[in-house]
Design an enzyme around this catalytic site. Structure first.
Site, short mmCIF file in Angstrom:
data_model
loop_
_atom_site.label_atom_id
_atom_site.label_comp_id
_atom_site.label_asym_id
_atom_site.label_seq_id
_atom_site.Cartn_x
_atom_site.Cartn_y
_atom_site.Cartn_z
N LYS A 229 53.78 33.83 -5.76
CA LYS A 229 54.59 33.63 -7.11
C LYS A 229 54.54 35.01 -7.65
CE LYS A 229 53.56 30.11 -5.01
NZ LYS A 229 53.16 30.49 -4.21
N CYS B 135 50.58 39.14 4.17
CA CYS B 135 50.06 38.15 5.07
C CYS B 135 51.39 38.05 6.47
CB CYS B 135 49.26 36.65 5.46
SG CYS B 135 48.30 36.26 4.32
N GLU C 198 49.67 22.82 -2.16
CA GLU C 198 50.99 22.97 -0.52
C GLU C 198 49.58 21.82 0.14
OE1 GLU C 198 52.48 27.17 -0.54
OE2 GLU C 198 50.77 27.46 0.22
N SER D 67 53.46 25.98 2.77
CA SER D 67 53.18 27.54 2.45
C SER D 67 54.01 27.96 3.38
CB SER D 67 51.31 27.59 3.37
OG SER D 67 51.95 29.31 3.64
#
Length: 555
Positions: A121, A192, A441, A467
Site C-alpha cells: 500500500k 517478496c 485479504e 494477496s
C-alpha cells in the site's frame, strides 16, 4: 520556487533561523528543497534497507545542486498481517500515507519529492500523494528480494511458503521440513520475490513513467538499485527547472498503459483498487470497465510466480520492465511522458525484443487474454475480480454449492478441519472495505486450498480481496459488498453458484424476487471496530471505485 515561502524576504527571518538551526547555510537557502519521502521501518523486509537507499538519493540531489530533507511515512507488511485482525489495517493505511505526505509537503513548501516506497500500500499511497500535490516527483521503489531454496524446493517465495502449510497439514511434508524451509525461503531483505502487490505496483510505477527505466525490478540488494537511486536524486533537480509534474506524466492514457502491463505480467488483483485510486486524485476516471476492455486485448505473456514458474530476478535478467513494455509496445500509448523527460516510445527505442521462457512472444502468449478478468452478474452487479492467470483452465467454468462464512477465520478453519468438499464454493461475506472493515485479504484461506491440492475441486467468492501472491479459482472484490446491501449478503448455504470466466459472469442461481426478499430481511453483521477503523468504514467507497474515501461534498 515554492520553498521561497520559507526563505525569501525580511518577514521570513524566523523561518530562516529555524532552517539554520538544522545545519543549513545561506547558500543552501538559495537551492531547491527536495523532500526525500522514506518509508523505512525495521519491521518490514521490503523497507529495512531504505535508509541506505535514501543516502544515495541525497548524494544525487546534492551533486545536482539541491538540498535534501528526509521524512518518513508508516509502512505495513501485508504478509505479517495475514490471517488475523491486523489485516484490517493495510488498505486504510494507503490513505494515511497519502495524507501524511500532503501534510508534510504542503506545510513545509517543498519544491519536489523523491519517494522511497516498498510494499503493497505504500507505493500507491505515495503515487496518490504525488498526483494530489503535483510537484516534480520521482519514485525509487525499494526492489524485490532474491528467491530462496530448501532442499529440492526452489525457487522459493512467500507464496510457496504459505502453500507449504497446506502440504504439511495433509502429510505431504514433515513439520521439521516446514520449520527449516521457513528459515531459508526468504533469504534477505526486499519485497517478496513474485508478482504480489508490492512488486506489481513498483513495476507499474516504472510502466507509468514515474521511475527511471530499470528501477522497478532492480533488486533490493543490488548495486544497480543504488546507482539508480543516485541518478534519481540528480534527475529530480532537473525536473524542477523543467516543471515536469506527475499530472503531466500520469494521464488517463498512462494509467491505461499500467493496466495493459498488469494484464501482460499476470499482476496482482489489487491493481484494480490502486490504479483507480491514483486516477481519482486528479479527477481522472479509471473503472473496472477499463480493466475488462484491456484484458480482452492484451495477452498474458510473463511466466512469473505466483502464476508462472520464474522468480522476479529472472525477469530482471531478461531485461526487466523495459523488455516487457517492448513486447507489448503495439498495445501501449507510447506518446506518454516519463520522468526522463522523454516519451515512453523514446525510452523504448533501443530496447531489444526478448522472447524466451520468461517473456513469451505476443504471437504465442501464455494466454491470449490478460492476467486479470472482470466478472459481472446478479452476484456482482458492479463487478468482481479474478486473477485468471493463476486459475487452472479446468476451473474457468465451475458450478458449485455455496458454503457461507462471515469471516476469513471461519472459512480457514473449515478448510483446515476437512469440512470443504468437492463442488463447494466458499462464500466469505462482510470482508469488504466497509464490512471488514478494511477489505482484508483472504490469502490464508486461498493458500490452504491450493496447498491441499483442492484448487480443482472447489472455489472461493468474497467481497474481500486477495494477496497479489494468490492463485487458484478465487473471485474477490465482489461489489456491492455485503455491508452495503449487495446480493452477496443474500447467499445462503447450498445455493448454486456458477463461475464462468470466459464469459465474464458470476451468477447466483436464485430468482431475483427471492434475492430481494432475502436482502429485505437480512440482519447485517457489524464487526468490532476501533476508532480508526470506524472512521474508515464511515468514509470508504466500494471496491469497484478503488475503495477511495468520500469527501464531505461526496457524502
Amino acid at each position: 520556487m515554492r520553498s521561497g515561502q520559507l526563505t525569501n524576504g525580511i518577514e521570513r527571518a524566523a523561518h530562516r533561523a529555524l532552517l539554520y538551526s538544522t545545519g543549513l547555510d545561506t547558500e543552501d537557502l538559495k537551492k531547491p528543497m527536495v523532500a526525500v519521502v522514506n518509508s523505512f521501518t525495521e519491521m518490514v523486509p521490503g523497507h529495512i534497507h531504505l535508509r541506505e537507499i535514501a543516502d544515495f538519493v541525497k548524494l544525487g540531489i546534492a551533486e545536482a545542486g539541491g538540498v535534501a530533507r528526509e521524512f518518513s511515512t508508516i509502512a505495513i507488511c501485508d504478509g505479517l498481517c495475514q490471517g488475523h485482525k491486523g489485516m484490517s489495517y493495510p488498505l486504510p493505511s494507503r490513505e494515511i500515507i497519502a495524507d501524511s505526505i500532503e501534510y508534510m509537503v504542503e506545510a513545509h513548501q517543498f519544491d519536489a519529492m523523491v519517494m522511497l516506497p516498498g510494499c503493497d500500500k505504500i507505493v500507491p499511497g505515495m503515487l496518490m500523494a504525488a498526483m494530489r500535490l503535483n510537484i516534480p516527483t520521482i519514485m525509487v521503489p525499494g526492489g524485490p528480494m532474491l528467491p530462496g531454496r530448501y532442499k529440492d524446493l526452489a525457487p522459493l517465495t512467500l507464496t510457496d511458503m504459505r502453500e507449504l502449510i497446506g502440504r504439511t497439514q495433509t502429510g505431504k511434508m514433515t513439520l521439521d521440513d516446514l520449520m527449516e524451509a521457513e528459515k531459508s525461503a526468504l533469504p534477505g531483505y526486499g519485497t517478496c520475490s513474485m508478482l504480489g502487490t508490492a512488486n506489481t505496483m513498483g513495476c507499474l510505477a516504472e510502466v507509468m513513467g514515474m521511475t527511471l527505466p530499470g528501477c522497478g525490478l532492480a533488486h533490493a540488494i543490488s548495486a544497480k538499485k543504488r546507482r539508480i537511486a543516485k541518478q534519481s536524486g540528480r534527475r529530480i533537480v532537473e525536473m524542477i527547472s523543467e516543471d515536469l509534474t506527475p499530472r503531466k506524466i500520469m494521464t488517463r492514457e498512462c494509467l491505461r498503459n499500467g493496466i495493459a502491463a498488469s494484464m501482460a505480467m499476470g499482476a496482482s488483483t489489487n491493481s484494480t483498487l490502486h490504479l483507480p485510486a491514483i486516477a481519482h486524485e486528479a479527477g481522472i476516471s479509471i473503472t473496472l470497465d477499463d480493466f475488462d476492455e484491456i484484458s480482452r486485448k492484451v495477452p498474458y505473456i510473463c511466466n512469473i510466480k505466483p502464476s508462472g514458474k520464474h522468480p522476479l530476478c529472472d525477469l530482471d535478467e531478461a531485461g526487466g520492465i523495459p523488455a516487457v513494455l517492448k513486447a507489448i509496445e503495439s498495445k501501449l500509448d507510447t506518446t506518454q511522458l516519463t520522468v526522463t523527460g522523454k516519451t515512453l516510445g523514446e525510452n523504448l527505442k533501443d530496447v531489444e525484443l526478448v522472447e524466451n521462457d520468461v517473456i513469451f512472444p505476443l504471437s504465442a502468449p501464455k494466454n491470449p487474454e490478460g492476467g486479470l478478468a472482470i466478472l459481472h452478474g446478479n452476484l456482482a452487479p458492479k463487478g468482481a475480480v479474478v486473477k485468471k492467470s493463476g486459475v487452472k483452465p479446468s476451473m474457468y467454468y465451475f458450478e458449485g454449492r455455496a458454503r457461507v462464512f462471515h469471516s476469513m477465520e471461519e472459512a480457514s478453519a473449515a478448510v483446515s478441519g476437512d469440512q470443504i468438499k468437492k463442488g463447494d464454493i466458499l462464500v466469505i461475506t462482510y470482508e469488504g472495505p466497509k464490512g471488514g472493515p478494511g477489505m482484508r485479504e483472504m490469502h490464508m484461506t486461498t493458500s490452504l486450498i491450493v496447498g491441499r491440492g483442492m484448487d480443482e475441486m472447489c472455489a472461493l467468492v468474497t467481497d474481500g480481496r486477495f494477496s497479489g501472491s494468490t492463485r487458484g479459482p478465487c473471485i474477490g472484490h465482489v461489489s456491492p459488498e455485503a455491508a452495503a446491501g449487495g446480493p452477496i449478503a443474500a447467499v445462503e448455504e447450498g445455493d448454486k453458484i456458477i463461475i464462468d470466466i470466459p464469459n465474464r459472469t458470476l451468477t447466483l442461481c436464485v430468482p431475483d424476487e427471492e434475492i430481494q426478499r432475502r436482502l429485505a430481511n437480512v440482519k447485517h453483521i457489524r464487526k468490532d471496530r476501533t476508532p480508526a477503523l470506524n472512521r474508515y468504514a464511515a468514509l470508504v467507497t466500494s471496491a469497484d471505485q478503488g475503495a477511495v474515501l468520500k469527501t464531505p461534498e461526496e457524502s
